[in-house]
Design a protein around this motif. Sequence first.
Motif, mmCIF file in Angstrom:
data_model
loop_
_atom_site.group_PDB
_atom_site.id
_atom_site.type_symbol
_atom_site.label_atom_id
_atom_site.label_comp_id
_atom_site.label_asym_id
_atom_site.label_seq_id
_atom_site.Cartn_x
_atom_site.Cartn_y
_atom_site.Cartn_z
ATOM 1 N N ARG A 169 0.840 -1.188 0.000
ATOM 2 C CA ARG A 169 0.000 0.000 0.000
ATOM 3 C C ARG A 169 0.882 1.247 0.000
ATOM 4 O O ARG A 169 2.004 1.234 0.519
ATOM 5 C CB ARG A 169 -0.895 0.016 1.252
ATOM 6 C CG ARG A 169 -1.824 -1.190 1.390
ATOM 7 C CD ARG A 169 -2.929 -1.172 0.341
ATOM 8 N NE ARG A 169 -3.812 -0.031 0.504
ATOM 9 C CZ ARG A 169 -4.877 -0.054 1.321
ATOM 10 N NH1 ARG A 169 -5.155 -1.135 2.046
ATOM 11 N NH2 ARG A 169 -5.652 0.997 1.415
ATOM 12 N N ASN B 166 2.311 4.505 1.271
ATOM 13 C CA ASN B 166 2.429 5.082 2.603
ATOM 14 C C ASN B 166 3.476 6.182 2.628
ATOM 15 O O ASN B 166 4.235 6.377 1.672
ATOM 16 C CB ASN B 166 2.775 3.997 3.623
ATOM 17 C CG ASN B 166 4.172 3.436 3.399
ATOM 18 O OD1 ASN B 166 4.672 3.401 2.278
ATOM 19 N ND2 ASN B 166 4.806 2.986 4.463
ATOM 20 N N VAL C 30 -0.353 4.725 6.214
ATOM 21 C CA VAL C 30 -0.831 4.112 4.975
ATOM 22 C C VAL C 30 -1.988 4.928 4.424
ATOM 23 O O VAL C 30 -2.889 5.332 5.159
ATOM 24 C CB VAL C 30 -1.270 2.653 5.221
ATOM 25 C CG1 VAL C 30 -1.827 2.040 3.941
ATOM 26 C CG2 VAL C 30 -0.109 1.838 5.755
ATOM 27 N N ASN D 183 -5.340 5.232 2.656
ATOM 28 C CA ASN D 183 -6.521 4.418 2.320
ATOM 29 C C ASN D 183 -7.732 5.333 2.169
ATOM 30 O O ASN D 183 -7.633 6.557 2.288
ATOM 31 C CB ASN D 183 -6.749 3.333 3.385
ATOM 32 C CG ASN D 183 -6.826 3.921 4.788
ATOM 33 O OD1 ASN D 183 -7.400 5.005 4.977
ATOM 34 N ND2 ASN D 183 -6.273 3.233 5.764
ATOM 35 N N ASP D 184 -8.868 4.699 1.915
ATOM 36 C CA ASP D 184 -10.081 5.494 1.665
ATOM 37 C C ASP D 184 -10.510 6.315 2.868
ATOM 38 O O ASP D 184 -11.132 7.373 2.734
ATOM 39 C CB ASP D 184 -11.231 4.563 1.249
ATOM 40 C CG ASP D 184 -10.951 3.904 -0.098
ATOM 41 O OD1 ASP D 184 -10.140 4.469 -0.861
ATOM 42 O OD2 ASP D 184 -11.538 2.839 -0.370
ATOM 43 N N ASP D 185 -10.236 5.805 4.059
ATOM 44 C CA ASP D 185 -10.647 6.506 5.285
ATOM 45 C C ASP D 185 -9.522 7.367 5.847
ATOM 46 O O ASP D 185 -9.469 7.634 7.042
ATOM 47 C CB ASP D 185 -11.079 5.483 6.341
ATOM 48 C CG ASP D 185 -12.251 4.640 5.861
ATOM 49 O OD1 ASP D 185 -13.097 5.197 5.134
ATOM 50 O OD2 ASP D 185 -12.291 3.449 6.201
ATOM 51 N N PHE D 186 -8.629 7.759 4.950
ATOM 52 C CA PHE D 186 -7.433 8.466 5.390
ATOM 53 C C PHE D 186 -7.782 9.733 6.190
ATOM 54 O O PHE D 186 -8.444 10.632 5.695
ATOM 55 C CB PHE D 186 -6.599 8.834 4.169
ATOM 56 C CG PHE D 186 -5.412 9.699 4.498
ATOM 57 C CD1 PHE D 186 -4.331 9.164 5.181
ATOM 58 C CD2 PHE D 186 -5.398 11.027 4.139
ATOM 59 C CE1 PHE D 186 -3.244 9.962 5.477
ATOM 60 C CE2 PHE D 186 -4.305 11.820 4.444
ATOM 61 C CZ PHE D 186 -3.227 11.282 5.121
#
Length: 482
Positions: free
Chosen positions: A88, A90, A99, A101-104
């Motif tokens: 991923r 990062n 990392v 991600n969508d919920d960053f």
Amino acid sequence: MNCFENHTELDFIWEVSRSLTCNLAVEDIFANLYSIFEQYLCLNDFNIILRDESQNSFKFYDRQWEIMSDKRISQYEAVYSTLTSTIRLNFLLNGMSIVINDDFDISYKIELKKGKNTLYIPMMQNYKCIGFLEIIIENIIQRMLIKSQVKTFFVLSSLISSTVINQELNAKILKSADFYKAQKNIAKILETQYDYSFLIPVIGEILDNFASEYFVYIFMRDDGDNFELAWPLRYDKKRLNPVLENIDLKQKITVSGDKKIVLFPIFFENALKGAIIIDGKQQCIAQEDIDYLLQLSQQTATTLDKAGVYAEIEKYATQDALTALNNRRSLDLRIVQEIAIAHRKNLPLCVMMLDVDYFKKINDTYGHYVGDVVLKEFSKIIKDEVREYDFAARYGGEEFFMILPSTTIEEAEIVANRLKGRIENMDFDISKFNAKQSSLKITTSIGLVKLHPKEDMKALYQRVDNALYQAKKGGRNKVVVL
């Protein structure tokens, strides 16, 4: 100034993008980037760190050959290891791996520092990390850590990555072009010269131009199999002699433990004849450069080997095998040149022909081996007497010829009488071939003439031959000037 105060992320991307399209040197591009990052961020420091796979190390984008401390390499190794530890995407902030991600949303997770916060953004190529941006910011505010702001850094990293990759590709293309040019030039110098004293400095310059960031040395082995520096004029014996003394003849190259010195042996006909040493001094030598230089060292060996063969062929084509003087063929070529120069520049030119008196009697009495000894020793005396710009040759049989450029007839007569005196006063050693007599006395007859205006080679030969005939007819062991 707070991050992006009075600016937008788009402004930031636009300025960086515009800077990267400029056709500038690496140092200038980096200076522009630094200035832009400083303008948009409360910047303490900014670096572009590239992974150097060939050295298993790192280098600064703007300081390609700077040696990093072991401590800094270890620090960057840890950063690189963390950035590549997951598939991923990062980044690192103050030592914490984050990392994407969508919920960053990390604004609540990171403890921000006052005065110095370090951000590492990976630089990617084909899903592989090729380095990272090191951004040290005085004050990171919470809104820097929202998704759109962090994405801005990744976009900038992608733009910088593309530029770096293109520059390295162009550098490789130029390096490859330089390599083929150097290889061609090393082979091409055989068109004009076979003499090592000429070839080796030229090859040294070619290698030095190709590997300009390193130091190049060429060594050749002497008759005692010792390495002697052939190019340039001096070297660090304490540093390089241990490498010369520990050549591994089973390997194509010898590399020092710190990878800062590489030796390429030069072989002729499976025998070690010399070595090329590349010294990086404070920097390791890149594997790509080693590969190129190995091929250039092999080209050098081939060129020098051919030069030796060609020189040997040429030597026997222009040199008399018995006496090692020039032969009749080279004499005919040289005398035409000297006559032309003398006529064009209105300079004096004299020639003399020498004959070993009663040579047939020597052969008949003592044998042809003794006759050969006499001719060899006779030619050595001639070599001792000629000046650097004179030309001596074996005309044929027991007859010898000398061209004396820029010499008056009076000066030439002094040379001729000195030669005659040395020969008649010398004891020719024949002890190896005659048990009854250890030495032999001989004399010489010499004909001497000066070049007349508009005279050609044929007429000059005829006159000096006639002068020699007069000397022999007049009782021998004399000089006759016509």
